[in-house]
Design an enzyme around this catalytic site. Structure first.
Site, short mmCIF file in Angstrom:
data_model
loop_
_atom_site.label_atom_id
_atom_site.label_comp_id
_atom_site.label_asym_id
_atom_site.label_seq_id
_atom_site.Cartn_x
_atom_site.Cartn_y
_atom_site.Cartn_z
CG PHE A 37 -1.78 1.23 1.32
CD1 PHE A 37 -3.01 1.29 0.66
CD2 PHE A 37 -1.38 2.32 2.06
CE1 PHE A 37 -3.81 2.42 0.74
CE2 PHE A 37 -2.17 3.45 2.14
CZ PHE A 37 -3.38 3.51 1.48
CG ASP A 47 -2.31 -1.88 -2.26
OD1 ASP A 47 -1.59 -2.51 -3.06
OD2 ASP A 47 -2.61 -2.31 -1.13
#
Length: 176
Positions: A37, A47
Site C-alpha cells: 500500500f 494499491d
C-alpha cells in the site's frame, strides 16, 4: 522465526522506502512491513496491483541493505498464480525478507481500504495451492510464510475466515 518463538507479540510498522524502514528500526520496532500500500502510494497510484513485483522487490532489497531488523514483504496476491508465487518467494528471500505475506484475493486486486472496491477472493483450494507453493519454494526454512485471508473485508463472515485460515495452516502457512 526465532523472534516469533521468543515473544508472544511483535510490533512492526509499514514502510514505503529505506528511509522509513531505517526510522522504524531506530524507533525500536520488532520488524518492518515492506508495505504494498505504502509503496504504491509513493508512486502516486492506488494499491491495485499496479506496482510490479520487481518494484516492490527492489524497495524491499533497499530496505534490507540499511536495517538489521526483520522485513515482512507484502507480496499482495503472490503476484499471480502458484508459479508466480514460487518465483516471488525465491526473489524476496534473496532480497533479505524474513517473511512474505500473501492475501487470498483475486489478481489483480483492489486495496482492502477502498470503499465499494472489488473484494473478490480466490477459492480456498487455489490459495492453499499458493501457500503450499510458497512453503516448497523457500530455500531457507527460517523464511516465514504468512497467509492473510480477506474474508471479513469481503463480507463473507467469521466462519468463512476461520475455515480459510484452517486450510491455509494445513497447507503449511506459518502465520495467519
Amino acid at each position: 522465526r526465532r523472534r516469533i518463538a521468543e515473544q508472544p507479540l511483535l510490533a512492526g510498522v509499514g514502510a514505503r522506502d529505506p528511509l522509513e524502514a531505517k526510522l522504524i528500526a531506530q524507533a525500536g520496532f520488532d520488524f518492518v512491513w515492506s508495505s504494498g500500500f505504502a509503496i504504491s502510494a509513493s508512486y502516486g497510484v492506488p494499491d491495485a496491483s499496479l506496482i510490479s513485483m520487481t518494484q516492490v522487490l527492489e524497495v524491499t532489497r533497499s530496505m534490507a541493505d540499511v536495517i538489521d531488523i526483520p522485513i515482512v514483504a507484502d507480496c499482495d496476491t503472490g503476484f499471480g498464480n502458484a508459479v508466480n508465487v514460487i518465483y516471488a518467494v525465491r526473489k524476496f528471500e534473496d532480497a533479505g525478507a524474513a517473511a512474505i505475506c500473501m492475501e487470498d484475493k483475486k489478481f489483480p486486486k483492489d486495496t482492502s481500504l477502498l470503499p465499494g472496491g472489488r473484494q473478490e477472493l480466490v477459492s480456498i483450494s487455489e490459495f492453499s495451492g499458493k501457500v503450499l507453493a510458497a512453503v516448497e519454494a523457500r530455500r531457507n526454512k527460517d523464511l516465514v510464510i504468512i497467509a492473510r485471508t480477506e474474508a471479513l473485508i469481503a463480507g463473507l463472515g467469521h466462519e468463512e475466515a476461520l475455515a480459510r485460515a484452517q486450510h491455509y495452516e494445513e497447507a503449511g502457512a506459518d502465520c495467519i
